[in-house]
Design a protein around this motif. Structure first.
Motif, PDB file in Angstrom:
ATOM      1  N   GLU A  82     -81.947  23.723  20.453  1.00 45.47           N
ATOM      2  CA  GLU A  82     -80.317  23.217  20.759  1.00 45.47           C
ATOM      3  C   GLU A  82     -80.724  21.748  20.644  1.00 45.47           C
ATOM      4  O   GLU A  82     -79.919  20.879  20.179  1.00 45.47           O
ATOM      5  CB  GLU A  82     -80.523  23.537  22.056  1.00 45.47           C
ATOM      6  N   GLU A  83     -81.960  21.280  21.349  1.00 52.03           N
ATOM      7  CA  GLU A  83     -81.897  19.611  20.832  1.00 52.03           C
ATOM      8  C   GLU A  83     -81.742  19.132  19.872  1.00 52.03           C
ATOM      9  O   GLU A  83     -81.401  17.948  19.542  1.00 52.03           O
ATOM     10  CB  GLU A  83     -82.731  19.479  22.446  1.00 52.03           C
ATOM     11  N   TYR A  84     -83.036  20.284  19.048  1.00 54.74           N
ATOM     12  CA  TYR A  84     -83.113  19.407  17.723  1.00 54.74           C
ATOM     13  C   TYR A  84     -81.838  19.183  16.876  1.00 54.74           C
ATOM     14  O   TYR A  84     -81.725  18.290  16.739  1.00 54.74           O
ATOM     15  CB  TYR A  84     -84.176  19.919  17.327  1.00 54.74           C
ATOM     16  N   MET A  85     -81.144  20.736  16.844  1.00 54.51           N
ATOM     17  CA  MET A  85     -79.482  20.109  16.058  1.00 54.51           C
ATOM     18  C   MET A  85     -79.234  19.582  16.564  1.00 54.51           C
ATOM     19  O   MET A  85     -77.947  18.940  15.934  1.00 54.51           O
ATOM     20  CB  MET A  85     -79.433  22.039  16.637  1.00 54.51           C
ATOM     21  N   ALA A  86     -78.769  19.055  17.814  1.00 51.59           N
ATOM     22  CA  ALA A  86     -77.770  18.090  18.685  1.00 51.59           C
ATOM     23  C   ALA A  86     -77.890  16.791  18.561  1.00 51.59           C
ATOM     24  O   ALA A  86     -77.277  15.769  18.109  1.00 51.59           O
ATOM     25  CB  ALA A  86     -77.639  18.392  19.859  1.00 51.59           C
ATOM     26  N   ARG A  87     -79.611  16.704  18.235  1.00 56.44           N
ATOM     27  CA  ARG A  87     -79.760  15.185  18.033  1.00 56.44           C
ATOM     28  C   ARG A  87     -79.898  14.738  16.485  1.00 56.44           C
ATOM     29  O   ARG A  87     -80.312  13.589  16.186  1.00 56.44           O
ATOM     30  CB  ARG A  87     -81.011  14.832  18.781  1.00 56.44           C
ATOM     31  N   ARG A  88     -80.133  15.559  15.810  1.00 55.94           N
ATOM     32  CA  ARG A  88     -81.064  15.706  14.328  1.00 55.94           C
ATOM     33  C   ARG A  88     -80.517  14.218  13.890  1.00 55.94           C
ATOM     34  O   ARG A  88     -79.156  14.260  13.829  1.00 55.94           O
ATOM     35  CB  ARG A  88     -81.238  16.778  13.665  1.00 55.94           C
ATOM     36  N   THR A  89     -80.558  13.471  13.128  1.00 55.82           N
ATOM     37  CA  THR A  89     -80.456  12.505  11.481  1.00 55.82           C
ATOM     38  C   THR A  89     -81.354  13.427  10.524  1.00 55.82           C
ATOM     39  O   THR A  89     -81.930  14.319  10.456  1.00 55.82           O
ATOM     40  CB  THR A  89     -81.043  11.043  12.036  1.00 55.82           C
ATOM     41  N   PHE A  90     -80.770  12.686   9.475  1.00 57.96           N
ATOM     42  CA  PHE A  90     -81.022  12.963   8.033  1.00 57.96           C
ATOM     43  C   PHE A  90     -82.924  12.446   8.357  1.00 57.96           C
ATOM     44  O   PHE A  90     -83.486  13.254   7.248  1.00 57.96           O
ATOM     45  CB  PHE A  90     -81.022  12.493   7.167  1.00 57.96           C
ATOM     46  N   GLN A  91     -83.331  12.028   9.116  1.00 55.54           N
ATOM     47  CA  GLN A  91     -84.581  11.488   8.923  1.00 55.54           C
ATOM     48  C   GLN A  91     -85.447  12.825   9.100  1.00 55.54           C
ATOM     49  O   GLN A  91     -86.725  12.607   9.375  1.00 55.54           O
ATOM     50  CB  GLN A  91     -85.309  10.377  10.823  1.00 55.54           C
ATOM     51  N   GLU A  92     -84.674  13.668  10.331  1.00 55.67           N
ATOM     52  CA  GLU A  92     -85.537  14.926  10.806  1.00 55.67           C
ATOM     53  C   GLU A  92     -85.113  16.247  10.020  1.00 55.67           C
ATOM     54  O   GLU A  92     -84.877  17.272  10.152  1.00 55.67           O
ATOM     55  CB  GLU A  92     -85.169  14.936  11.939  1.00 55.67           C
ATOM     56  N   THR A  93     -85.011  15.889   8.751  1.00 56.27           N
ATOM     57  CA  THR A  93     -84.553  16.738   7.894  1.00 56.27           C
ATOM     58  C   THR A  93     -85.173  17.324   6.121  1.00 56.27           C
ATOM     59  O   THR A  93     -86.156  15.758   6.098  1.00 56.27           O
ATOM     60  CB  THR A  93     -83.564  16.899   7.446  1.00 56.27           C
ATOM     61  N   ASP A  94     -85.799  17.626   6.179  1.00 53.97           N
ATOM     62  CA  ASP A  94     -86.443  18.374   5.092  1.00 53.97           C
ATOM     63  C   ASP A  94     -85.349  18.755   3.010  1.00 53.97           C
ATOM     64  O   ASP A  94     -84.664  19.117   3.417  1.00 53.97           O
ATOM     65  CB  ASP A  94     -87.749  18.772   4.488  1.00 53.97           C
ATOM     66  N   GLY A  95     -85.651  18.577   1.941  1.00 53.91           N
ATOM     67  CA  GLY A  95     -85.681  18.864   0.698  1.00 53.91           C
ATOM     68  C   GLY A  95     -84.181  17.874   0.915  1.00 53.91           C
ATOM     69  O   GLY A  95     -83.666  17.390   0.952  1.00 53.91           O
ATOM     70  N   THR A  96     -83.466  19.984   0.784  1.00 49.46           N
ATOM     71  CA  THR A  96     -82.129  19.782   0.302  1.00 49.46           C
ATOM     72  C   THR A  96     -81.117  18.595   1.472  1.00 49.46           C
ATOM     73  O   THR A  96     -80.190  17.671   0.986  1.00 49.46           O
ATOM     74  CB  THR A  96     -80.951  21.350   0.096  1.00 49.46           C
ATOM     75  N   ASP A  97     -81.755  19.277   2.473  1.00 50.28           N
ATOM     76  CA  ASP A  97     -80.631  18.681   3.737  1.00 50.28           C
ATOM     77  C   ASP A  97     -80.669  17.138   3.711  1.00 50.28           C
ATOM     78  O   ASP A  97     -79.839  16.423   4.045  1.00 50.28           O
ATOM     79  CB  ASP A  97     -81.316  19.403   4.594  1.00 50.28           C
ATOM     80  N   HIS A  98     -82.197  16.495   3.363  1.00 53.69           N
ATOM     81  CA  HIS A  98     -82.179  15.597   3.858  1.00 53.69           C
ATOM     82  C   HIS A  98     -82.227  15.020   2.376  1.00 53.69           C
ATOM     83  O   HIS A  98     -81.751  13.602   1.965  1.00 53.69           O
ATOM     84  CB  HIS A  98     -84.089  15.465   3.502  1.00 53.69           C
ATOM     85  N   ARG A  99     -81.743  14.940   1.452  1.00 59.40           N
ATOM     86  CA  ARG A  99     -81.585  14.254  -0.851  1.00 59.40           C
ATOM     87  C   ARG A  99     -79.671  14.174  -0.183  1.00 59.40           C
ATOM     88  O   ARG A  99     -79.436  13.465  -0.499  1.00 59.40           O
ATOM     89  CB  ARG A  99     -81.408  15.421  -1.592  1.00 59.40           C
ATOM     90  N   LYS A 100     -79.251  15.565   0.489  1.00 63.25           N
ATOM     91  CA  LYS A 100     -77.658  15.471   0.435  1.00 63.25           C
ATOM     92  C   LYS A 100     -77.480  13.902   1.356  1.00 63.25           C
ATOM     93  O   LYS A 100     -76.096  13.016   0.855  1.00 63.25           O
ATOM     94  CB  LYS A 100     -77.415  16.676   1.294  1.00 63.25           C
ATOM     95  N   VAL A 101     -77.727  14.349   2.449  1.00 65.42           N
ATOM     96  CA  VAL A 101     -77.333  12.414   2.710  1.00 65.42           C
ATOM     97  C   VAL A 101     -77.923  11.273   2.472  1.00 65.42           C
ATOM     98  O   VAL A 101     -77.159   9.884   2.246  1.00 65.42           O
ATOM     99  CB  VAL A 101     -78.261  12.761   4.970  1.00 65.42           C
ATOM    100  N   ARG A 102     -79.334  10.922   1.857  1.00 62.86           N
ATOM    101  CA  ARG A 102     -79.605   9.883   1.496  1.00 62.86           C
ATOM    102  C   ARG A 102     -79.795  10.014  -0.072  1.00 62.86           C
ATOM    103  O   ARG A 102     -79.096   8.392   0.071  1.00 62.86           O
ATOM    104  CB  ARG A 102     -81.368  10.379   1.472  1.00 62.86           C
ATOM    105  N   MET A 103     -78.780  10.777  -0.437  1.00 61.75           N
ATOM    106  CA  MET A 103     -77.853  10.230  -2.103  1.00 61.75           C
ATOM    107  C   MET A 103     -76.889   9.766  -1.614  1.00 61.75           C
ATOM    108  O   MET A 103     -76.254   8.532  -2.629  1.00 61.75           O
ATOM    109  CB  MET A 103     -78.058  11.372  -2.926  1.00 61.75           C
ATOM    110  N   LYS A 104     -76.049   9.868  -0.590  1.00 60.07           N
ATOM    111  CA  LYS A 104     -74.480   9.504  -0.637  1.00 60.07           C
ATOM    112  C   LYS A 104     -75.194   7.474  -0.280  1.00 60.07           C
ATOM    113  O   LYS A 104     -73.909   6.889  -0.231  1.00 60.07           O
ATOM    114  CB  LYS A 104     -73.986   9.870   0.674  1.00 60.07           C
ATOM    115  N   VAL A 105     -75.555   7.168   0.775  1.00 59.48           N
ATOM    116  CA  VAL A 105     -76.159   6.205   1.582  1.00 59.48           C
ATOM    117  C   VAL A 105     -77.345   5.054   0.425  1.00 59.48           C
ATOM    118  O   VAL A 105     -77.360   3.647   0.257  1.00 59.48           O
ATOM    119  CB  VAL A 105     -76.056   5.848   2.307  1.00 59.48           C
TER     120      VAL A 105
END
Length: 418
Positions: A82-105
């Motif tokens: 629960e804490e992880y999901m509430a706090r996470r940024t794209f730093q704390e993701t991998d794969g598609t979730d990470h690329r989705k945010v990274r590609m925007k900026v």
């Protein structure tokens, strides 16, 4: 004069923030590189962890995100799902979730776009340096190193100048949440879980959440699309947008990480030219600007470590890492690895090649603002050294009490001007 050198006994507790309060325990990292490059430690704050300390190992493992994942958290401290999901940024993701945010900026931080900031950065540096240097004696971290990235942060985010000191104070409270100089809610001394769903378990996260909401309401009302925040809110090719929580956490990350890395790199560079003979003259020669910034970042290593979590059983240097174990990549150790860097405890501004890992290079989580940080460091020192004849320490430095952020928080110096 000589550079500051480590004086720890070689057996520091890397899980304790106090072990870093007087500067990083480099003797401990050197011992681990030689004796136990994959080392298990118990941790008073939760589950134990593996330390990876050699450059070659980190350089290889940081690329293997299927085995070593960011998607369970990037710091040593444990957290619930629960804490992880509430706090996470794209730093704390991998794969598609990470690329989705990274590609925007990512386009906003591309080398081509960042190169266009040079004149803007140089214009910011002049007044900052002139105000500080005219004092003769001053705190180089507060009066110089903190000021430039703070001003650039404002322009990147599109926030009013008058809000910047408050924003940076809150960013400090997040990133250096283990140092009582930056926050009253010291992470390893807290007796409340009131803020456990906030970034870095900090009340500053709640304040930044509210600020980001007010800021975007104001921007939307006036049609202001300046700054990077507008980009992150745009739909992707499938029409999907990030959630409100994801946006707020991204905002907190930009405020905190967008300032700290560059600030503490600049501070470490000033420490170096004040203490190591010949560096000031090398910079004044103008012959080292193609390589100096990377060497300053290697020396600074502002990001001490990042954590990964093992997604399967794996053997490293004869040690059995189990699925679910925490694995820490100690970038600060890799950047002093004698097998990679000749004379690693001195700056060599002409060092080339320089495979420093201060930005987490090699894997998909390489620092988004790497090119901007490199440019800020170079331009700041170009402008500084042409204004001074000498710079000397005027007292001891004070370091951030943190095993996550390596930084000089106070540094009294004395200068004479050209």
């Amino acid at each position: 004069m000589t550079m500051w050198v480590p004086d720890d006994d070689g057996f520091a507790d890397l899980g304790s923030h106090d072990s870093f309060a007087d500067g990083a325990p480099y003797n401990t990292f050197a011992r681990l590189r030689h004796e136990a490059p994959c080392h298990w430690s118990e941790f008073d704050g939760g589950k134990g962890y593996w330390s990876i300390t050699r450059h070659a190992d980190i350089d290889k493992m940081v690329r293997d995100v299927e085995t070593f994942s960011s998607a369970r958290g990037i710091r040593m401290e444990d957290q619930t799902y629960e804490e992880y999901m509430a706090r996470r940024t794209f730093q704390e993701t991998d794969g598609t979730d990470h690329r989705k945010v990274r590609m925007k900026v990512a386009k906003a931080f591309s080398p081509k776009v960042v190169a266009g900031f040079e004149d803007q950065i140089r214009d910011l540096c002049g007044p900052i340096l002139d105000r500080a240097l005219e004092k003769g004696s001053f705190d180089a971290t507060r009066d110089i190193a903190r000021e430039l990235p703070m001003r650039m942060l404002g322009q990147i985010l599109g926030v009013p100048d008058e809000d910047l000191p408050w924003l940076v104070d809150k960013g400090d409270a997040l990133m250096a949440n283990s140092d009582p100089d930056f926050t009253e809610h010291v992470v390893d001394k807290m007796e409340t879980d009131e803020f456990r769903l906030m970034p870095f378990n900090s009340p500053a996260g709640a304040e930044l959440y509210e600020y980001s909401r007010t800021l975007m309401d104001r921007k939307n009302a006036t049609g202001d699309t300046s700054g990077i925040l507008h980009l992150i809110l745009q739909p992707d090719e499938n029409g999907d947008t990030i959630s409100e929580t994801e946006f707020r956490n991204f905002f907190c990350l930009l405020v905190a990480a967008g300032n700290d890395t560059t600030r503490y790199s600049i501070a470490a560079g000033i420490q170096a030219i004040a203490r190591q003979d010949g560096l000031l003259e090398e910079m004044q020669s103008g012959e080292v600007w193609g390589t100096a910034a990377d060497e300053i970042v290697r020396w600074a290593s502002p990001a001490t470590y990042f954590r990964r979590t093992a997604m399967k059983d794996v053997e490293v240097h004869g040690q059995q890492i189990k699925e679910g174990d925490k694995v820490l990549y100690w970038f600060i150790s890799a950047n002093r690895d004698e097998t990679m860097f000749e004379d690693p405890y001195r700056l060599n501004l002409s060092r080339k090649p320089n495979r420093q890992l201060g930005w987490g290079q090699g894997g998909p989580h390489v620092c988004l603002g790497m090119h901007l940080a490199r440019l800020e460091v170079r331009v700041l020192f170009e402008e500084l050294v042409k204004r001074i004849k000498t710079i000397e320490p005027e007292g001891a430095e004070a370091f951030v009490r943190s095993n996550f952020v390596n930084g000089i928080k106070r540094m009294p110096v004395r200068v004479t001007l050209q």
